[in-house]
Design an enzyme around this catalytic site. Sequence first.
Site, PDB file in Angstrom:
ATOM      1  N   HIS A 130       0.698  -1.379  -0.050  1.00 15.88           N
ATOM      2  CA  HIS A 130       0.052   0.204  -0.105  1.00 15.88           C
ATOM      3  C   HIS A 130       1.107   1.502   0.115  1.00 15.88           C
ATOM      4  O   HIS A 130       1.179   1.768   0.898  1.00 15.88           O
ATOM      5  CB  HIS A 130      -0.962  -0.065   1.301  1.00 15.88           C
ATOM      6  CG  HIS A 130      -1.887   0.915   1.238  1.00 15.88           C
ATOM      7  ND1 HIS A 130      -3.081   0.753   1.704  1.00 15.88           N
ATOM      8  CD2 HIS A 130      -1.975   2.337   0.679  1.00 15.88           C
ATOM      9  CE1 HIS A 130      -4.029   1.866   1.452  1.00 15.88           C
ATOM     10  NE2 HIS A 130      -3.235   2.873   0.848  1.00 15.88           N
ATOM     11  N   ASP A 177       1.593   4.156   2.681  1.00 15.92           N
ATOM     12  CA  ASP A 177       0.597   5.045   1.889  1.00 15.92           C
ATOM     13  C   ASP A 177       1.152   6.007   1.075  1.00 15.92           C
ATOM     14  O   ASP A 177       1.396   6.007  -0.224  1.00 15.92           O
ATOM     15  CB  ASP A 177      -0.248   5.555   3.022  1.00 15.92           C
ATOM     16  CG  ASP A 177      -1.598   6.034   2.257  1.00 15.92           C
ATOM     17  OD1 ASP A 177      -1.730   5.656   1.139  1.00 15.92           O
ATOM     18  OD2 ASP A 177      -2.553   6.095   3.121  1.00 15.92           O
ATOM     19  N   ASP A 178       1.351   7.262   1.590  1.00 16.10           N
ATOM     20  CA  ASP A 178       2.024   8.399   0.956  1.00 16.10           C
ATOM     21  C   ASP A 178       3.202   9.101   1.705  1.00 16.10           C
ATOM     22  O   ASP A 178       2.915  10.149   2.385  1.00 16.10           O
ATOM     23  CB  ASP A 178       0.850   9.476   0.759  1.00 16.10           C
ATOM     24  CG  ASP A 178      -0.312   8.928  -0.255  1.00 16.10           C
ATOM     25  OD1 ASP A 178      -0.149   8.849  -1.380  1.00 16.10           O
ATOM     26  OD2 ASP A 178      -1.312   8.632   0.371  1.00 16.10           O
ATOM     27  N   HIS A 206       1.431   4.688  -2.973  1.00 20.37           N
ATOM     28  CA  HIS A 206       1.068   5.580  -3.860  1.00 20.37           C
ATOM     29  C   HIS A 206       2.176   6.295  -4.561  1.00 20.37           C
ATOM     30  O   HIS A 206       2.768   7.098  -3.749  1.00 20.37           O
ATOM     31  CB  HIS A 206      -0.192   6.450  -3.482  1.00 20.37           C
ATOM     32  CG  HIS A 206      -1.236   6.006  -3.536  1.00 20.37           C
ATOM     33  ND1 HIS A 206      -2.568   5.404  -3.818  1.00 20.37           N
ATOM     34  CD2 HIS A 206      -1.591   5.711  -1.841  1.00 20.37           C
ATOM     35  CE1 HIS A 206      -3.330   4.873  -3.167  1.00 20.37           C
ATOM     36  NE2 HIS A 206      -2.948   5.078  -1.777  1.00 20.37           N
ATOM     37  N   GLU A 212     -11.273   3.075   5.797  1.00 18.03           N
ATOM     38  CA  GLU A 212     -10.467   3.989   6.252  1.00 18.03           C
ATOM     39  C   GLU A 212     -11.533   5.058   7.024  1.00 18.03           C
ATOM     40  O   GLU A 212     -11.307   5.402   8.107  1.00 18.03           O
ATOM     41  CB  GLU A 212      -9.631   4.583   5.232  1.00 18.03           C
ATOM     42  CG  GLU A 212      -8.837   5.864   5.673  1.00 18.03           C
ATOM     43  CD  GLU A 212      -7.811   6.524   4.547  1.00 18.03           C
ATOM     44  OE1 GLU A 212      -6.983   7.310   5.140  1.00 18.03           O
ATOM     45  OE2 GLU A 212      -8.573   6.316   3.401  1.00 18.03           O
ATOM     46  N   HIS A 235      -9.410   0.287  -1.489  1.00 13.74           N
ATOM     47  CA  HIS A 235      -9.344   1.274  -0.305  1.00 13.74           C
ATOM     48  C   HIS A 235     -10.752   1.112   0.182  1.00 13.74           C
ATOM     49  O   HIS A 235     -11.658   1.212  -0.401  1.00 13.74           O
ATOM     50  CB  HIS A 235      -9.142   2.612  -0.454  1.00 13.74           C
ATOM     51  CG  HIS A 235      -7.745   2.904  -0.905  1.00 13.74           C
ATOM     52  ND1 HIS A 235      -6.851   2.058  -1.672  1.00 13.74           N
ATOM     53  CD2 HIS A 235      -7.019   3.721  -0.414  1.00 13.74           C
ATOM     54  CE1 HIS A 235      -5.586   2.787  -1.773  1.00 13.74           C
ATOM     55  NE2 HIS A 235      -5.461   3.698  -1.130  1.00 13.74           N
TER      56      HIS A 235
END
EC number: 3.5.4.2
Length: 356
Positions: A23, A292-293, A25, A214, A211
Amino acid sequence: MAQYECSEHMENFLRELPKCEHHVHLEGTLEPSLLFKLAKRNNITLPETFPKTVEECNDRYNRFADLQDFLDHYYIGMGVLITENDFYDLAMDYFTKAHSDGCLHSEVFFDPQGHVERNIDIDVVVQGFNRACKDANTKYGTTNKLIMCLLRHLPAENGLQTIHSASKYYQDGIIHGLGLDSSEKPFPPNLFTECYAHIKDNFPEVGLTAHAGEEGDHTFVSDALNLLKVSRIDHGVNSHQSEELMQRLAEQKTLLSLCPLSNVKLQVVKDVKELPIDKFFQMNVPFSINSDDPAYFGGYILDNYKAVHTRFGFTKDQWKIIALNGIKGSWCDDQRKNELISLVEEVYKKYNIEGC
């Protein structure tokens, strides 16, 4: 943000422990330094309200109010990516950092719609990222796979068009998965059943994930499983709201790709300790720990491992289980899985022999 620290011995163990990231991006790995470099290289004028320096960027990224606030900055950053080399540089920077954190297998997201709507051809995006995957595999001995995500705030018809435009990359095995990201609550899974059905019918070997859970409640997770037929759930933290769902995830060995520091940055929780990670572990719900980011959330995969260890105090035996679950839930072949499992055993044995 709270500080997450652990002993030198444990940090070394966590660094060496072979990891799989499911996971992350690629557009979310755009560090401010590269963002400003690419803006200059491509003569891009950033919005007047956007931070002017790396330091200002990092400071602003520390103050996201919620998911949408983050996404607003995320899409501005995306705008500096123009050429194939831009996408290559972005991905190679991530693979280099991930490798230094002990990540040996990555399954990485990218958002082609966010580029196509800027008149960037999907071939430019995929070819840049794919070249980086190949070069990273050769340089670091890692394996890296691309997962194309659909932006759920765009119409499903646009998503289906994007899938059609990417068909040759699915056919050739360059894109290995389909995902669903962006704003969750207003855009539930049922909107994208046709997109997922098309992939499942035409490319049955392709992995499906989404996703869910969340910001949305546990029903978003159930709907992703039931309607989209996914085999993995990204985030999924709200799965704990339903005992029935938790049992299903455990029985079906559905991997949750958790992103602890992301959940803190986006105000899902105030601290990593509030996440139901220990409950997932106790109920045998498999999960992996992910970034994630990371350029926006201030932590790559090792930082997330350290944060979880600091708050939950998992033993090396427990971390071994987490690492093995991540391998088993990956979309790599059995030979690669066995290689990674052997490497986990080696690191586990090394640190147990050291007697700590």
